[in-house]
Design a protein around this motif. Structure first.
Motif, PDB file in Angstrom:
ATOM      1  N   TYR A 227      -1.719  -4.373   3.837  1.00 30.91           N
ATOM      2  CA  TYR A 227      -2.224  -5.274   2.794  1.00 30.91           C
ATOM      3  C   TYR A 227      -2.508  -4.498   1.511  1.00 30.91           C
ATOM      4  N   ALA A 228      -3.089  -3.326   1.647  1.00 33.00           N
ATOM      5  CA  ALA A 228      -3.434  -2.535   0.466  1.00 33.00           C
ATOM      6  C   ALA A 228      -2.196  -2.170  -0.347  1.00 33.00           C
ATOM      7  N   GLU A 229      -1.114  -1.836   0.333  1.00 26.73           N
ATOM      8  CA  GLU A 229       0.123  -1.479  -0.379  1.00 26.73           C
ATOM      9  C   GLU A 229       0.670  -2.659  -1.174  1.00 26.73           C
ATOM     10  N   TYR A 230       0.697  -3.828  -0.538  1.00 26.67           N
ATOM     11  CA  TYR A 230       1.242  -4.994  -1.241  1.00 26.67           C
ATOM     12  C   TYR A 230       0.318  -5.431  -2.367  1.00 26.67           C
ATOM     13  N   ALA A 231      -0.995  -5.390  -2.131  1.00 25.01           N
ATOM     14  CA  ALA A 231      -1.942  -5.815  -3.159  1.00 25.01           C
ATOM     15  C   ALA A 231      -1.813  -4.952  -4.409  1.00 25.01           C
ATOM     16  N   ALA A 232      -1.590  -3.656  -4.239  1.00 25.15           N
ATOM     17  CA  ALA A 232      -1.443  -2.772  -5.395  1.00 25.15           C
ATOM     18  C   ALA A 232      -0.201  -3.133  -6.203  1.00 25.15           C
ATOM     19  N   SER A 233       0.909  -3.362  -5.515  1.00 25.64           N
ATOM     20  CA  SER A 233       2.136  -3.722  -6.233  1.00 25.64           C
ATOM     21  C   SER A 233       2.019  -5.103  -6.869  1.00 25.64           C
ATOM     22  N   PHE A 234       1.281  -6.006  -6.228  1.00 23.83           N
ATOM     23  CA  PHE A 234       1.115  -7.352  -6.782  1.00 23.83           C
ATOM     24  C   PHE A 234       0.270  -7.308  -8.057  1.00 23.83           C
ATOM     25  N   ARG A 235      -0.780  -6.506  -8.044  1.00 24.54           N
ATOM     26  CA  ARG A 235      -1.604  -6.372  -9.254  1.00 24.54           C
ATOM     27  C   ARG A 235      -0.800  -5.784 -10.404  1.00 24.54           C
ATOM     28  N   GLN A 236       0.029  -4.807 -10.102  1.00 20.72           N
ATOM     29  CA  GLN A 236       0.867  -4.208 -11.136  1.00 20.72           C
ATOM     30  C   GLN A 236       1.851  -5.224 -11.703  1.00 20.72           C
ATOM     31  N   ALA A 237       2.419  -6.038 -10.809  1.00 19.62           N
ATOM     32  CA  ALA A 237       3.376  -7.058 -11.266  1.00 19.62           C
ATOM     33  C   ALA A 237       2.681  -8.107 -12.135  1.00 19.62           C
ATOM     34  N   LYS A 238       1.452  -8.466 -11.787  1.00 19.46           N
ATOM     35  CA  LYS A 238       0.716  -9.443 -12.598  1.00 19.46           C
ATOM     36  C   LYS A 238       0.451  -8.903 -13.992  1.00 19.46           C
ATOM     37  N   SER A 239       0.085  -7.639 -14.069  1.00 22.54           N
ATOM     38  CA  SER A 239      -0.176  -7.049 -15.385  1.00 22.54           C
ATOM     39  C   SER A 239       1.087  -6.960 -16.225  1.00 22.54           C
ATOM     40  N   ASN A 240       2.239  -6.860 -15.553  1.00 19.32           N
ATOM     41  CA  ASN A 240       3.507  -6.798 -16.270  1.00 19.32           C
ATOM     42  C   ASN A 240       4.121  -8.165 -16.520  1.00 19.32           C
ATOM     43  N   GLY A 241       3.470  -9.220 -15.989  1.00 19.60           N
ATOM     44  CA  GLY A 241       4.015 -10.567 -16.148  1.00 19.60           C
ATOM     45  C   GLY A 241       5.192 -10.858 -15.250  1.00 19.60           C
ATOM     46  N   THR A 242       5.354 -10.080 -14.175  1.00 16.66           N
ATOM     47  CA  THR A 242       6.501 -10.278 -13.265  1.00 16.66           C
ATOM     48  C   THR A 242       6.028 -10.661 -11.860  1.00 16.66           C
ATOM     49  N   ALA A 243       4.847 -11.256 -11.758  1.00 14.73           N
ATOM     50  CA  ALA A 243       4.324 -11.605 -10.434  1.00 14.73           C
ATOM     51  C   ALA A 243       5.215 -12.600  -9.717  1.00 14.73           C
ATOM     52  N   SER A 244       5.876 -13.494 -10.497  1.00 16.76           N
ATOM     53  CA  SER A 244       6.724 -14.505  -9.865  1.00 16.76           C
ATOM     54  C   SER A 244       7.940 -13.896  -9.199  1.00 16.76           C
ATOM     55  N   ALA A 245       8.298 -12.675  -9.586  1.00 19.52           N
ATOM     56  CA  ALA A 245       9.469 -12.014  -9.003  1.00 19.52           C
ATOM     57  C   ALA A 245       9.112 -11.181  -7.775  1.00 19.52           C
ATOM     58  N   GLN A 246       7.837 -11.120  -7.418  1.00 21.86           N
ATOM     59  CA  GLN A 246       7.417 -10.333  -6.267  1.00 21.86           C
ATOM     60  C   GLN A 246       7.978 -10.922  -4.974  1.00 21.86           C
ATOM     61  N   PRO A 247       8.473 -10.080  -4.067  1.00 24.45           N
ATOM     62  CA  PRO A 247       8.918 -10.603  -2.761  1.00 24.45           C
ATOM     63  C   PRO A 247       7.731 -11.062  -1.936  1.00 24.45           C
ATOM     64  N   ALA A 248       8.004 -11.854  -0.922  1.00 23.66           N
ATOM     65  CA  ALA A 248       6.933 -12.334  -0.037  1.00 23.66           C
ATOM     66  C   ALA A 248       6.316 -11.146   0.703  1.00 23.66           C
ATOM     67  N   PRO A 249       5.020 -11.187   0.957  1.00 25.74           N
ATOM     68  CA  PRO A 249       4.371 -10.064   1.654  1.00 25.74           C
ATOM     69  C   PRO A 249       4.886  -9.925   3.080  1.00 25.74           C
ATOM     70  N   GLU A 250       4.892  -8.697   3.581  1.00 28.24           N
ATOM     71  CA  GLU A 250       5.334  -8.419   4.945  1.00 28.24           C
ATOM     72  C   GLU A 250       4.258  -7.712   5.744  1.00 28.24           C
ATOM     73  N   TYR A 251       3.032  -7.723   5.255  1.00 30.92           N
ATOM     74  CA  TYR A 251       1.937  -7.100   5.999  1.00 30.92           C
ATOM     75  C   TYR A 251       1.473  -8.018   7.129  1.00 30.92           C
ATOM     76  N   LEU A 252       0.589  -7.499   7.976  1.00 31.91           N
ATOM     77  CA  LEU A 252       0.080  -8.238   9.123  1.00 31.91           C
ATOM     78  C   LEU A 252      -0.713  -9.450   8.657  1.00 31.91           C
ATOM     79  N   GLN A 253      -0.362 -10.614   9.170  1.00 33.72           N
ATOM     80  CA  GLN A 253      -1.019 -11.857   8.776  1.00 33.72           C
ATOM     81  C   GLN A 253      -1.918 -12.361   9.894  1.00 33.72           C
ATOM     82  N   GLY A 254      -2.690 -13.384   9.575  1.00 41.59           N
ATOM     83  CA  GLY A 254      -3.555 -14.002  10.572  1.00 41.59           C
ATOM     84  C   GLY A 254      -3.931 -15.395  10.144  1.00 41.59           C
ATOM     85  N   ALA A 255      -4.544 -16.136  11.054  1.00 42.61           N
ATOM     86  CA  ALA A 255      -4.966 -17.509  10.765  1.00 42.61           C
ATOM     87  C   ALA A 255      -6.110 -17.877  11.695  1.00 42.61           C
ATOM     88  N   VAL A 256      -6.954 -18.799  11.229  1.00 43.21           N
ATOM     89  CA  VAL A 256      -8.089 -19.279  12.020  1.00 43.21           C
ATOM     90  C   VAL A 256      -8.251 -20.772  11.760  1.00 43.21           C
TER      91      VAL A 256
END
Length: 874
Positions: free
Chosen positions: A344-373
């Motif tokens: 999660y930390a790896e993807y969150a860092a790249s997502f924040r960088q993409a948001k600052s660059n205005g390219t968040a919409s081009a980010q691929p879907a996350p592949e980290y461990l997910q969960g649900a409740v």
């Protein structure tokens, strides 16, 4: 003479009737008089209506034109503010920040005479009136930009002439009080551009990822073109239709001399490029789901324009605890040795960088461990907790409601419930021993079932045991046997009645949870155990939707109807086994390791094949909660990623918080269940001789009582005394079907028959993730009877041997094979070594398969796979 002649011609002939002039005749002046009265009356009526409309228009507060947002407030079950639905995703900007090309494009498409009229265009009204009269109803409008602003600001809805006239009067008031520039500013900040985007700034950022002031001519024309029908013409919905609308806007701009031919050609030649759709309507998964349900309940227009107070079933504190616990425990899992996936930390860092660059919409879907409740109110089915993933901003896919995953052994309670419904009871003996995997096909079609073992890394077979022990310890071999006896079709039917709507494959692997279901379905199905065999009809999250003045627009239908699934006695029997599973079985870490507080609760772990999915589902008297961890694209989390490691701690945190808010109570035992003392060795009525001789820690031989108190209905209760301890006696086979006649005893004493000795080591798959092979006998190299061995391999999978008593079966399964090494245990099977070519030996390996229900040619069991079941704006 002459005068008399003249008079003769002036005198009318006989019979002539004099007629007055035409303008004095009644057939002329009567209709005219009537028409004059009618016209006068209509004029008076119209004048009165116009005066009324003018007075009504004067009542509108023009200050509302600048009140752009009407957010709906979400309240949780305790009437605390849980969130807001920004149904109008808008960011207002002044006229100076609107690009000139956008203003010109909108004027060209929507109102070419905007700068020359005073709120309405008479020629357009006459043209629309004629077409509407021909059609017989209102089908075309003639709204100017000012009229559209009035309609959207004051909710002047409905296709009637009176509404249209009122709109005109309001538009005139707007023109009298605001400049043309201000009207355009208000209009372009208010109107809907599709995709949940309101106003030019939000539309620019949503579609193109940039502020409005940076839009190109082509992009400005695109926004102007979709105003007429924003949902249908949105580039996210129909890119070709959106391109055509853009080109039409460019053509209108050229025709009205806003652009020249070169700019027109260049803009039309540009490719229409838009970003990925980003859902910014909700702050988390629960708010987003509530927003969807509000739109379904009251319609798009009301949801978009009204400030509702939305009362929900959500518990805000439980929701917060579940979200934080899921993130914390999955962060911990990502640090586990053997985890080699994105974090999660790896993807969150790249997502924040993409948001600052205005390219968040081009980010691929996350592949980290997910969960649900998900957590449900047992009584009503109201959703108290809904967490669809680790971060809503990263990905809006709601895994609690939409993702279908194999539940593993979390499906076992429904197998045992089916068996108990048919006459078995928790004290019924079942066999935990190796099982030919060709009968189940979990992960392959060869080897033994133990290769996909229970919820334990140190699995070993334990022989005959009670159904209670088998469920609490999550014994797969025993479950397959008891499920086969109960009937696969009956198990599937019970699951469907319990609320699992997903398709369950009609194969034995489904008994061990290989078929995919949603987490919400699993939680709903589990409510039958604390509810005495019934469940709510369906989960819901909305209680009622109110206007600010308290007017109720929508309310959850209070219904006392429930779905009966199993008998109350059966529900309590399974509940008691699940309580044991939480205390001493696969879920015992809940109290010893994760801090589950002392209150009545029960639950079951679940781990899918190869550690791809981890589940825990459980409940107390008030709440049923299910938790899941895994990847969106199924893959191994890490070796040993059991449900008790990943999902159980999240469940514990939610249940501890719930217990503090809603005090749990003991689940009532139905009066139809009676206590009965049975022998755990035979599953029959206990006697005073039910003792086993065991070794004490000091090495002395001591007598250990083998009986315990079980629960059963009178129909389930055994009638025969224990036939293992004390003197043997002739009896009817206890587990024989009712249609069978009593069987005679065997002519030979099986205990005196020399067991068949293994010719070679037990064959396993390449991997034995559960260390299932724990043989207690050393392999003898002596020759064995090959024919007898083959017959033993092909033996039918059952809890009993034909013509044998349960005692015979138990003795046969538990007698140790003779060994020259005093039975020194071999903890793991020895891999088979390749044989010389002159004496070839077939070696079978477990081959992973795709769908669990496919069977290779030549497999032991064959089955045929069933065929698969098969608002726009004005």
């Amino acid at each position: 003479m002459r005068n008399s002649s003249i008079n003769k011609y002036l005198i009318p002939p006989p019979g002539y009737r004099f007629r007055p002039p035409w303008y004095t005749r009644p057939e002329f002046y009567v209709p005219i008089t009537v028409a004059a009265f009618v016209i006068g009356g209509l004029a008076i009526l119209v004048s009165m209506n116009l005066a009324d409309l003018k007075n009504q228009a004067a009542t509108f507060d023009l200050n509302k034109l600048e009140q752009m947002e009407s957010a709906s407030v979400i309240l949780d079950r305790n009437n605390k503010i849980f969130g807001q639905i920004y149904v109008e995703n808008r960011e207002t900007i002044p006229y100076e920040q609107l690009p000139r090309d956008l203003v010109n494009a909108v004027v060209s498409v929507e109102d070419a005479k905007f700068y020359r009229h005073n709120g309405y265009a008479l020629s357009g009204i006459l043209r629309a009136t004629f077409k509407n009269l021909v059609a017989g109803h209102v089908r075309q409008g003639a709204s100017t930009i000012t009229q559209q602003l009035a309609r959207n600001s004051f909710a002047l809805k409905g296709k009637t002439y009176r509404r249209k006239l009122l709109e005109i009067f309001v538009a005139r008031r707007i023109e009298e009080n605001f400049s043309k520039q201000k009207i355009l500013e208000l209009y372009l900040n208010r109107i809907y551009f599709g995709g949940g985007l309101y106003g030019a700034e939000a539309a620019s950022r949503g579609y193109f990822g940039k502020p409005a002031r940076e839009l190109s001519l082509s992009e400005c024309a695109t926004l102007a073109g979709l105003i007429k029908s924003p949902n249908r013409l949105s580039p996210w919905t129909d890119k070709a239709a959106s391109r055509d609308a853009r080109n039409y806007a460019l053509t209108r701009m050229r025709d009205l001399d806003y652009i020249d031919n070169s700019k027109y050609a260049a803009a039309q030649a540009q490719e229409l490029v838009v970003g990925n759709r980003q859902n910014a309507q909700g702050q988390n998964y629960a708010v987003d789901y509530i927003r969807q349900q509000v739109i379904n309940a009251v319609g798009w227009d009301r949801a978009m324009n009204e400030g509702f107070r939305i009362h929900t079933t959500i518990d805000g504190e439980l929701q917060k605890v579940a979200e934080e616990s899921l993130r914390r425990n999955l962060d911990k899992a990502e640090q586990h040795p053997g985890y080699d996936h994105q974090t999660y930390a790896e993807y969150a860092a790249s997502f924040r960088q993409a948001k600052s660059n205005g390219t968040a919409s081009a980010q691929p879907a996350p592949e980290y461990l997910q969960g649900a409740v998900i957590g449900l109110d047992n009584e009503t089915g109201g959703i108290l907790v809904l967490v669809g993933g680790r971060d809503f901003e990263h990905n809006q896919y709601n895994r609690a409601l939409q993702a279908k995953r194999p539940t593993g052994t979390a499906m076992l309670p429904f197998v045992y419930a089916t068996a108990f419904e048919q006459g078995m009871f928790p004290g019924t003996l079942v066999e935990d021993s190796p099982l030919d995997n060709r009968a189940v096909m979990i992960g392959g079609m060869t080897g033994i079932l133990g290769e996909w073992g229970p919820e334990s890394a140190d699995n070993r077979y334990e022989g005959a045991m009670t159904a209670r022990q088998a469920l609490a310890k999550s014994k797969n071999g025993a479950t397959v046997r008891i499920g086969t006896d109960a009937g696969l079709d009956e198990v599937l039917q019970l699951c469907r009645t319990a609320g699992i709507r997903s398709t369950l494959r009609p194969y034995p692997a489904t008994l061990l949870g290989s078929s995919e279901v949603t987490l919400a379905e699993l939680a709903l199905a589990y409510t039958i155990f604390p509810n005495g065999g019934s469940r709510p009809i369906a989960p819901h999250i909305l209680e009622r939707i109110e206007e600010k003045d308290g007017t109720v627009w929508h309310a959850q239908r209070e219904s006392s109807s429930r779905q009966n699934v199993i008998k109350p006695e059966t529900a309590y029997e399974v509940h008691s086994c699940l309580a044991d599973a939480l205390e001493t079985g696969t879920g015992k870490a809940a109290r010893s390791q994760f801090g589950l507080k002392k209150f009545p609760a029960a639950g079951k772990t679940g781990t899918a094949y190869d550690f791809t999915d981890a589940f825990f589902a459980g409940y107390n008297s008030n709440l049923t909660c299910a938790a899941w961890a895994g990847f969106d694209k199924p893959q191994k989390i890490y070796r040993g990623a059991f449900g008790r490691e990943l999902a159980l701690p999240v469940w514990v945190d939610v249940m501890n918080t719930a217990a503090a808010r809603y005090s749990p109570r003991e689940i009532k035992r139905p009066p139809g269940l009676k206590d009965v003392e049975i022998c755990s060795r035979s599953g029959m009525l206990a006697t005073d001789k039910c003792y086993d001789t065991v070794r004490s820690p000091t090495g002395d031989s001591v007598q250990k009582r083998t009986t315990y108190t079980e629960i059963a209905t009178p129909a389930q209760m055994p009638t025969e005394p224990c036939n293992i301890h004390g003197e043997p006696r002739l009896r009817v086979v206890a587990d024989a079907p009712a249609a069978e006649v009593p069987r005679a005893q065997l002519a030979a004493d099986l205990s005196e028959v020399k067991p068949v000795v293994l010719k070679s080591p037990t064959l396993l798959a390449e991997n034995d993730p559960y260390n299932s092979a724990k043989s207690v006998a050393r392999i003898d190299t002596a020759d064995a009877d090959e024919q007898v061995a083959e017959k033993e391999t092909a033996q039918k999978i059952d809890n009993r041997l034909p013509g044998a008593t349960p005692a015979d079966v138990r003795n046969q399964k538990t007698n140790k094979v003779s060994s020259d090494d005093d039975g020194k245990p071999i903890l793991k099977a020895i891999p088979v070594q390749p044989q010389p070519k002159e004496t070839p030996v077939e070696i079978r390996r477990a081959v992973p398969v795709g769908p669990m229900d496919e069977v290779e040619e030549g497999a032991l069991l064959k089955a045929t796979t069933p065929s698969p079941a098969g608002a726009d704006d004005e």
